[in-house]
Scaffold this motif. Structure first.
Motif, mmCIF file in Angstrom:
data_model
loop_
_atom_site.group_PDB
_atom_site.id
_atom_site.type_symbol
_atom_site.label_atom_id
_atom_site.label_comp_id
_atom_site.label_asym_id
_atom_site.label_seq_id
_atom_site.Cartn_x
_atom_site.Cartn_y
_atom_site.Cartn_z
ATOM 1 N N GLU A 41 0.816 -1.213 0.000
ATOM 2 C CA GLU A 41 0.000 0.000 0.000
ATOM 3 C C GLU A 41 0.849 1.262 0.000
ATOM 4 O O GLU A 41 0.436 2.300 -0.525
ATOM 5 N N GLU A 42 2.035 1.200 0.565
ATOM 6 C CA GLU A 42 2.906 2.374 0.628
ATOM 7 C C GLU A 42 3.978 2.375 -0.452
ATOM 8 O O GLU A 42 4.865 3.242 -0.452
ATOM 9 N N ALA A 43 3.903 1.427 -1.372
ATOM 10 C CA ALA A 43 4.904 1.361 -2.442
ATOM 11 C C ALA A 43 4.671 2.491 -3.446
ATOM 12 O O ALA A 43 3.551 2.694 -3.915
ATOM 13 N N PRO A 44 5.699 3.272 -3.785
ATOM 14 C CA PRO A 44 5.535 4.353 -4.767
ATOM 15 C C PRO A 44 5.120 3.793 -6.133
ATOM 16 O O PRO A 44 5.283 2.612 -6.430
ATOM 17 N N SER A 45 4.622 4.686 -6.969
ATOM 18 C CA SER A 45 4.144 4.265 -8.284
ATOM 19 C C SER A 45 5.265 3.769 -9.189
ATOM 20 O O SER A 45 5.020 3.035 -10.145
ATOM 21 N N ASP A 46 6.511 4.184 -8.909
ATOM 22 C CA ASP A 46 7.616 3.738 -9.754
ATOM 23 C C ASP A 46 8.256 2.438 -9.243
ATOM 24 O O ASP A 46 9.306 2.017 -9.741
ATOM 25 N N THR A 47 7.632 1.807 -8.258
ATOM 26 C CA THR A 47 8.186 0.558 -7.700
ATOM 27 C C THR A 47 8.178 -0.539 -8.751
ATOM 28 O O THR A 47 7.210 -0.692 -9.509
ATOM 29 N N SER A 53 12.949 1.240 -6.167
ATOM 30 C CA SER A 53 12.232 2.483 -6.438
ATOM 31 C C SER A 53 13.194 3.643 -6.239
ATOM 32 O O SER A 53 14.120 3.575 -5.425
ATOM 33 N N LEU A 54 12.987 4.717 -6.983
ATOM 34 C CA LEU A 54 13.809 5.914 -6.819
ATOM 35 C C LEU A 54 13.322 6.776 -5.661
ATOM 36 O O LEU A 54 14.009 7.700 -5.232
ATOM 37 N N ARG A 55 12.135 6.463 -5.144
ATOM 38 C CA ARG A 55 11.524 7.303 -4.125
ATOM 39 C C ARG A 55 11.514 6.683 -2.734
ATOM 40 O O ARG A 55 11.251 7.379 -1.749
ATOM 41 N N ALA A 56 11.769 5.385 -2.635
ATOM 42 C CA ALA A 56 11.739 4.721 -1.324
ATOM 43 C C ALA A 56 12.509 3.417 -1.400
ATOM 44 O O ALA A 56 12.682 2.843 -2.485
ATOM 45 N N ALA A 57 12.968 2.941 -0.243
ATOM 46 C CA ALA A 57 13.612 1.625 -0.156
ATOM 47 C C ALA A 57 12.517 0.574 -0.008
ATOM 48 O O ALA A 57 11.711 0.638 0.926
ATOM 49 N N ILE A 58 12.495 -0.359 -0.939
ATOM 50 C CA ILE A 58 11.446 -1.375 -0.941
ATOM 51 C C ILE A 58 11.884 -2.552 -0.072
ATOM 52 O O ILE A 58 12.956 -3.125 -0.279
ATOM 53 N N ARG A 59 11.044 -2.908 0.868
ATOM 54 C CA ARG A 59 11.371 -4.000 1.781
ATOM 55 C C ARG A 59 11.112 -5.337 1.094
ATOM 56 O O ARG A 59 10.050 -5.545 0.502
ATOM 57 N N PRO A 60 12.061 -6.276 1.148
ATOM 58 C CA PRO A 60 11.857 -7.585 0.506
ATOM 59 C C PRO A 60 10.898 -8.469 1.310
ATOM 60 O O PRO A 60 10.646 -8.227 2.497
ATOM 61 N N TYR A 61 10.406 -9.486 0.641
ATOM 62 C CA TYR A 61 9.481 -10.440 1.269
ATOM 63 C C TYR A 61 9.840 -11.838 0.795
ATOM 64 O O TYR A 61 10.144 -12.049 -0.385
ATOM 65 N N ASP A 62 9.836 -12.800 1.714
ATOM 66 C CA ASP A 62 10.090 -14.191 1.329
ATOM 67 C C ASP A 62 9.137 -15.105 2.073
ATOM 68 O O ASP A 62 8.596 -14.763 3.124
ATOM 69 N N ARG A 63 8.939 -16.288 1.486
ATOM 70 C CA ARG A 63 7.992 -17.248 2.056
ATOM 71 C C ARG A 63 8.399 -18.654 1.678
ATOM 72 O O ARG A 63 8.937 -18.891 0.590
ATOM 73 N N LEU A 64 8.124 -19.607 2.573
ATOM 74 C CA LEU A 64 8.387 -21.026 2.321
ATOM 75 C C LEU A 64 7.070 -21.746 2.089
ATOM 76 O O LEU A 64 6.094 -21.539 2.816
ATOM 77 N N PHE A 65 7.047 -22.616 1.069
ATOM 78 C CA PHE A 65 5.887 -23.441 0.771
ATOM 79 C C PHE A 65 6.285 -24.913 0.915
ATOM 80 O O PHE A 65 7.290 -25.341 0.341
ATOM 81 N N ALA A 66 5.516 -25.690 1.665
ATOM 82 C CA ALA A 66 5.779 -27.123 1.833
ATOM 83 C C ALA A 66 4.973 -27.892 0.789
ATOM 84 O O ALA A 66 3.773 -28.103 0.936
ATOM 85 N N LEU A 67 5.626 -28.302 -0.290
ATOM 86 C CA LEU A 67 4.934 -28.955 -1.394
ATOM 87 C C LEU A 67 4.292 -30.274 -0.975
ATOM 88 O O LEU A 67 3.211 -30.621 -1.428
ATOM 89 N N HIS A 68 4.984 -31.027 -0.108
ATOM 90 C CA HIS A 68 4.478 -32.358 0.225
ATOM 91 C C HIS A 68 3.249 -32.331 1.122
ATOM 92 O O HIS A 68 2.596 -33.354 1.308
ATOM 93 N N GLU A 69 2.889 -31.168 1.662
ATOM 94 C CA GLU A 69 1.723 -31.081 2.526
ATOM 95 C C GLU A 69 0.489 -30.569 1.790
ATOM 96 O O GLU A 69 -0.568 -30.415 2.393
ATOM 97 N N ILE A 70 0.613 -30.308 0.511
ATOM 98 C CA ILE A 70 -0.482 -29.675 -0.227
ATOM 99 C C ILE A 70 -1.246 -30.712 -1.035
ATOM 100 O O ILE A 70 -0.692 -31.440 -1.837
ATOM 101 N N GLY A 71 -2.563 -30.794 -0.798
ATOM 102 C CA GLY A 71 -3.419 -31.641 -1.617
ATOM 103 C C GLY A 71 -3.244 -33.127 -1.435
ATOM 104 O O GLY A 71 -3.726 -33.886 -2.254
ATOM 105 N N GLN A 72 -2.585 -33.582 -0.357
ATOM 106 C CA GLN A 72 -2.361 -35.007 -0.192
ATOM 107 C C GLN A 72 -3.549 -35.719 0.424
ATOM 108 O O GLN A 72 -3.772 -36.891 0.168
ATOM 109 N N ASP A 73 -4.313 -35.013 1.273
ATOM 110 C CA ASP A 73 -5.380 -35.688 1.992
ATOM 111 C C ASP A 73 -6.556 -36.035 1.084
ATOM 112 O O ASP A 73 -7.120 -37.115 1.165
ATOM 113 N N GLU A 74 -6.930 -35.111 0.190
ATOM 114 C CA GLU A 74 -8.124 -35.305 -0.613
ATOM 115 C C GLU A 74 -7.834 -35.798 -2.014
ATOM 116 O O GLU A 74 -8.721 -36.291 -2.696
ATOM 117 N N GLN A 75 -6.616 -35.665 -2.478
ATOM 118 C CA GLN A 75 -6.296 -36.032 -3.848
ATOM 119 C C GLN A 75 -6.177 -37.547 -3.982
ATOM 120 O O GLN A 75 -5.316 -38.168 -3.380
#
Length: 321
Positions: free
Chosen positions: A157-163, A215-237
């Protein structure tokens, strides 16, 4: 002779039944460091205290990771790799223990910390979601399928338009940067597609995804995330063969009932019309699993659907997480 016997008895009293001295003074490890070795991956390492008296005992270490929640390990060696999202920082502590004794006395804790990466609040990418698609046609020498990856996010929401945002993923020891982006009305990258990846759709490793920005107007904070592939869709598939056996079983039962009497043959034809045989290619079925997982206060939902596809490249499964 008597004094010598008393000395031996005194020494035996000091030793425990397991041979570990009771008077061992445990000192904390030294040079405890946390080093970033990859996307959402760190190496924690330390050294034994040089002033530690061994006295014939085997030392061990109690490692406690604090971020995002306490995670404890007892180790013989002086290091461990660990995977965690790092955009909020990372911290851990370690202390010396006696490996042979349970419960063990311990030294005081020593701690190390990685601060959160710099950047203006509210500028990092939000609502990061990714989809993997497994299809036939990979490298036969390694695996008979290929895995593509699609990710999408919204600008902060606070990312400048040139981000401008940039996405990359890590699976195992391999990291790849995105080359095909989708953009919003302000021409900011908000989606990415990898037509082929090094991801093993049936593997146990976590998928790390990170989004950085500039961005030339602000320092953009990075974001990272981990996804566990083996836990997705195993119960119902369900396995493909299980779904194919349903019409085949119904067809065999109908044929058996109708064969009991020739007189009712015309009735059976109306009650049990011929069941079409399964398509020649098992890949004519597509499994789609929608999976959304958020942070605190968010909900999780799983939606599973199976549809038929006519004359399309063989698709084994879609995973949304």
């Amino acid at each position: 002779m008597a004094p010598a016997l008393l000395i031996l008895l005194g020494a035996a009293a000091i030793l425990r039944a397991d041979g570990t001295p009771d008077d061992v003074s445990l000192l904390p490890p030294v040079n405890f460091t946390i080093k970033v070795t990859g996307l959402a991956q760190v190496l924690l390492s330390w050294k034994p205290n040089p002033e530690q008296e061994r006295k014939g005992v085997q030392l061990g270490y109690h490692l406690r990771v604090h971020t995002p929640q306490d995670d404890d390990f007892e180790l013989k060696h002086t290091g461990r790799r660990y995977e965690a999202a790092l955009h909020r920082g990372f911290s851990a502590s370690v202390r010396t223990i006696l490996w042979e004794r349970r419960p063990s006395p311990a030294s005081r804790w020593v701690s190390a910390e990685l601060r959160a990466p710099p950047g203006s609040p509210g500028t990092s990418a939000v609502n990061l979601t990714c989809v993997t698609n497994t299809a036939a046609g990979g490298h036969p020498e390694s695996r008979p399928y290929r895995v593509s990856l699609r990710c999408a996010w919204r600008a902060g929401e606070e990312a400048p338009s040139d981000t401008q945002y940039f996405l990359y993923y890590r699976y195992g020891s391999r990291t790849e940067a995105c080359r095909e982006y989708g953009q919003d009305a302000l021409r900011r990258n908000v989606a990415c597609w990898f037509p082929a990846t090094s991801i093993d759709g049936k593997g146990q490793d976590a998928l790390a995804v990170g989004v950085s920005g500039s961005s030339l107007r602000a320092a953009i904070r990075p974001y990272d995330r981990l996804f566990a592939l083996h836990e997705i869709g195993q119960d119902e598939q369900k396995p493909w063969t299980e779904w194919l056996l349903i019409p085949l079983t119904a067809s065999l039962c109908a044929a058996f009932v109708c064969s009991l009497s020739r007189r009712t043959g015309h009735v059976c034809t109306k009650l049990f019309p011929p069941v079409p045989g399964p398509k020649s290619d098992i890949g004519d079925l597509v499994a789609t699993v929608n999976y959304e997982k958020g942070g605190s206060g968010e909900t999780e939902s799983d939606v599973l659907s199976y549809v038929a596809v006519d004359e399309e490249p063989e698709v084994l499964e879609d995973l949304v997480f």
